[in-house]
Each structure stands twice: as structure tokens, then as C-alpha cells.
Design a protein around this motif. Sequence first.
Motif, PDB file in Angstrom:
ATOM      1  N   THR A 274       0.879  -1.168   0.000  1.00  0.00           N
ATOM      2  CA  THR A 274       0.000   0.000   0.000  1.00  0.00           C
ATOM      3  C   THR A 274       0.920   1.223   0.000  1.00  0.00           C
ATOM      4  N   ALA A 275       0.353   2.385  -0.175  1.00  0.00           N
ATOM      5  CA  ALA A 275       1.147   3.618  -0.179  1.00  0.00           C
ATOM      6  C   ALA A 275       1.840   3.843   1.163  1.00  0.00           C
ATOM      7  N   ASP A 276       1.360   3.208   2.228  1.00  0.00           N
ATOM      8  CA  ASP A 276       1.944   3.378   3.560  1.00  0.00           C
ATOM      9  C   ASP A 276       3.098   2.420   3.841  1.00  0.00           C
ATOM     10  N   ASP A 277       3.375   1.482   2.934  1.00  0.00           N
ATOM     11  CA  ASP A 277       4.414   0.482   3.158  1.00  0.00           C
ATOM     12  C   ASP A 277       5.790   0.971   2.716  1.00  0.00           C
ATOM     13  N   THR A 278       6.800   0.265   3.189  1.00  0.00           N
ATOM     14  CA  THR A 278       8.174   0.444   2.734  1.00  0.00           C
ATOM     15  C   THR A 278       8.490  -0.741   1.839  1.00  0.00           C
ATOM     16  N   VAL A 279       9.107  -0.478   0.692  1.00  0.00           N
ATOM     17  CA  VAL A 279       9.413  -1.532  -0.263  1.00  0.00           C
ATOM     18  C   VAL A 279      10.913  -1.614  -0.521  1.00  0.00           C
ATOM     19  N   THR A 280      11.356  -2.803  -0.861  1.00  0.00           N
ATOM     20  CA  THR A 280      12.714  -3.021  -1.343  1.00  0.00           C
ATOM     21  C   THR A 280      12.579  -3.468  -2.788  1.00  0.00           C
ATOM     22  N   VAL A 281      13.287  -2.789  -3.677  1.00  0.00           N
ATOM     23  CA  VAL A 281      13.147  -3.029  -5.110  1.00  0.00           C
ATOM     24  C   VAL A 281      14.501  -3.062  -5.811  1.00  0.00           C
ATOM     25  N   LYS A 282      14.510  -3.698  -6.971  1.00  0.00           N
ATOM     26  CA  LYS A 282      15.600  -3.589  -7.945  1.00  0.00           C
ATOM     27  C   LYS A 282      14.963  -2.897  -9.144  1.00  0.00           C
ATOM     28  N   TYR A 283      15.658  -1.928  -9.733  1.00  0.00           N
ATOM     29  CA  TYR A 283      15.024  -1.182 -10.824  1.00  0.00           C
ATOM     30  C   TYR A 283      16.038  -0.523 -11.743  1.00  0.00           C
ATOM     31  N   ARG A 284      15.537  -0.146 -12.916  1.00  0.00           N
ATOM     32  CA  ARG A 284      16.280   0.672 -13.870  1.00  0.00           C
ATOM     33  C   ARG A 284      15.299   1.725 -14.383  1.00  0.00           C
ATOM     34  N   GLY A 285      15.732   2.989 -14.405  1.00  0.00           N
ATOM     35  CA  GLY A 285      14.898   4.084 -14.898  1.00  0.00           C
ATOM     36  C   GLY A 285      15.585   4.787 -16.052  1.00  0.00           C
ATOM     37  N   TRP A 286      14.816   5.095 -17.108  1.00  0.00           N
ATOM     38  CA  TRP A 286      15.368   5.769 -18.272  1.00  0.00           C
ATOM     39  C   TRP A 286      14.375   6.770 -18.849  1.00  0.00           C
ATOM     40  N   LEU A 287      14.886   7.677 -19.669  1.00  0.00           N
ATOM     41  CA  LEU A 287      14.071   8.699 -20.333  1.00  0.00           C
ATOM     42  C   LEU A 287      13.627   8.198 -21.704  1.00  0.00           C
ATOM     43  N   ASP A 288      12.754   8.955 -22.372  1.00  0.00           N
ATOM     44  CA  ASP A 288      12.212   8.556 -23.669  1.00  0.00           C
ATOM     45  C   ASP A 288      13.273   8.137 -24.679  1.00  0.00           C
ATOM     46  N   ARG A 289      14.377   8.823 -24.704  1.00  0.00           N
ATOM     47  CA  ARG A 289      15.416   8.520 -25.706  1.00  0.00           C
ATOM     48  C   ARG A 289      16.366   7.409 -25.260  1.00  0.00           C
ATOM     49  N   GLY A 290      16.059   6.782 -24.131  1.00  0.00           N
ATOM     50  CA  GLY A 290      16.826   5.637 -23.683  1.00  0.00           C
ATOM     51  C   GLY A 290      17.931   5.916 -22.677  1.00  0.00           C
ATOM     52  N   LYS A 291      18.147   7.178 -22.316  1.00  0.00           N
ATOM     53  CA  LYS A 291      19.206   7.508 -21.358  1.00  0.00           C
ATOM     54  C   LYS A 291      18.816   7.042 -19.955  1.00  0.00           C
ATOM     55  N   VAL A 292      19.627   6.139 -19.394  1.00  0.00           N
ATOM     56  CA  VAL A 292      19.383   5.644 -18.035  1.00  0.00           C
ATOM     57  C   VAL A 292      19.778   6.739 -17.049  1.00  0.00           C
ATOM     58  N   PHE A 293      18.867   7.090 -16.139  1.00  0.00           N
ATOM     59  CA  PHE A 293      19.163   8.112 -15.137  1.00  0.00           C
ATOM     60  C   PHE A 293      19.362   7.527 -13.749  1.00  0.00           C
ATOM     61  N   ASP A 294      18.955   6.287 -13.529  1.00  0.00           N
ATOM     62  CA  ASP A 294      19.157   5.648 -12.228  1.00  0.00           C
ATOM     63  C   ASP A 294      18.977   4.149 -12.383  1.00  0.00           C
ATOM     64  N   SER A 295      19.785   3.369 -11.655  1.00  0.00           N
ATOM     65  CA  SER A 295      19.675   1.916 -11.739  1.00  0.00           C
ATOM     66  C   SER A 295      20.273   1.257 -10.503  1.00  0.00           C
ATOM     67  N   SER A 296      19.434   0.540  -9.772  1.00  0.00           N
ATOM     68  CA  SER A 296      19.953  -0.237  -8.639  1.00  0.00           C
ATOM     69  C   SER A 296      20.746  -1.427  -9.163  1.00  0.00           C
ATOM     70  N   TYR A 297      20.427  -1.891 -10.363  1.00  0.00           N
ATOM     71  CA  TYR A 297      21.187  -2.999 -10.955  1.00  0.00           C
ATOM     72  C   TYR A 297      22.649  -2.594 -11.130  1.00  0.00           C
ATOM     73  N   GLU A 298      22.879  -1.380 -11.607  1.00  0.00           N
ATOM     74  CA  GLU A 298      24.249  -0.902 -11.806  1.00  0.00           C
ATOM     75  C   GLU A 298      24.979  -0.710 -10.474  1.00  0.00           C
ATOM     76  N   ARG A 299      24.235  -0.376  -9.419  1.00  0.00           N
ATOM     77  CA  ARG A 299      24.863  -0.234  -8.095  1.00  0.00           C
ATOM     78  C   ARG A 299      25.110  -1.590  -7.444  1.00  0.00           C
ATOM     79  N   GLY A 300      24.448  -2.624  -7.957  1.00  0.00           N
ATOM     80  CA  GLY A 300      24.672  -3.975  -7.442  1.00  0.00           C
ATOM     81  C   GLY A 300      23.919  -4.333  -6.186  1.00  0.00           C
ATOM     82  N   GLU A 301      22.916  -3.516  -5.816  1.00  0.00           N
ATOM     83  CA  GLU A 301      22.129  -3.844  -4.631  1.00  0.00           C
ATOM     84  C   GLU A 301      20.747  -3.211  -4.727  1.00  0.00           C
ATOM     85  N   PRO A 302      19.760  -3.861  -4.129  1.00  0.00           N
ATOM     86  CA  PRO A 302      18.407  -3.296  -4.132  1.00  0.00           C
ATOM     87  C   PRO A 302      18.333  -2.018  -3.295  1.00  0.00           C
TER      88      PRO A 302
END
Length: 118
Positions: A30-58
Motif C-alpha cells: 500500500t502507499a503506507d508500506d516500505t518496499v525493497t526493489v531492484k530497478y532501472r529508470g530511463w528517459l524517452d530517448r533511452g538515457k538511463v538516469f538511475d539503476s539499482s542494478y548498476e549499483r549492485g544492490e536493491p
Amino acid sequence: MDAEIASEFSKTESGLKYRILRNSDGRKPTADDTVTVKYRGWLDRGKVFDSSYERGEPTTFPLRNVVAGWTEGMQLIGQGGMIELWVPSKLGYGEAGSPGSIPAHSDLHFVVELVSVE
């Protein structure tokens, strides 16, 4: 990921687009919970702006402390699930953007694995 992945995105009332990449019967946050995630985020043109995968940890954070598109989208899957989010600007950083990484009015794209819900 599941063998059968929808080729089209579903769309919520708010405008968030998403595709379930791995179904799970695990606990949904729910919106009140704390989550642990692995993720990659990018913009329309494909530029990755953040990635837990690249940091090697969730990453762990309260679901209320992220952009509205993430808060809404993560509630669509259960623990162990994976989702692709297409967050329109109004549910992301909007006209302000995020200085240094996300230009104003940018749609955001993410692949997110929900590791755990607390």
C-alpha cells in the motif's frame, strides 16, 4: 519474467501505463508500506538516469516518498513480481524536472522488481 508478456501497455485512470512482466501472488504494498526493489529508470530517448542494478544492490524506501507514478504502479504487483512503468510527466517530476538528471516535462520509464514489502 513470465513467458507470456503483454505487448501493449495497460493504462490507469491517472494516465500511468504499465505492463506486468512477472506475476506474483505475494503481498501487494500500500502507499503506507516500505518496499525493497531492484530497478532501472530511463528517459524517452533511452538515457538511463538511475539503476539499482548498476549499483549492485536493491534499494529500500517508503512508497510515499517517491513520484506518484511509482506509488501507484507498485501497488499493482505483489512481492516477487516485476512491472514495467511508463510514468507521464504529471505523475513524475512534472514541469520542475529533477535538476541534473531529469529535464522538465519528461516521461519516465522503469522496470521494477518488487523484492519485499514491509
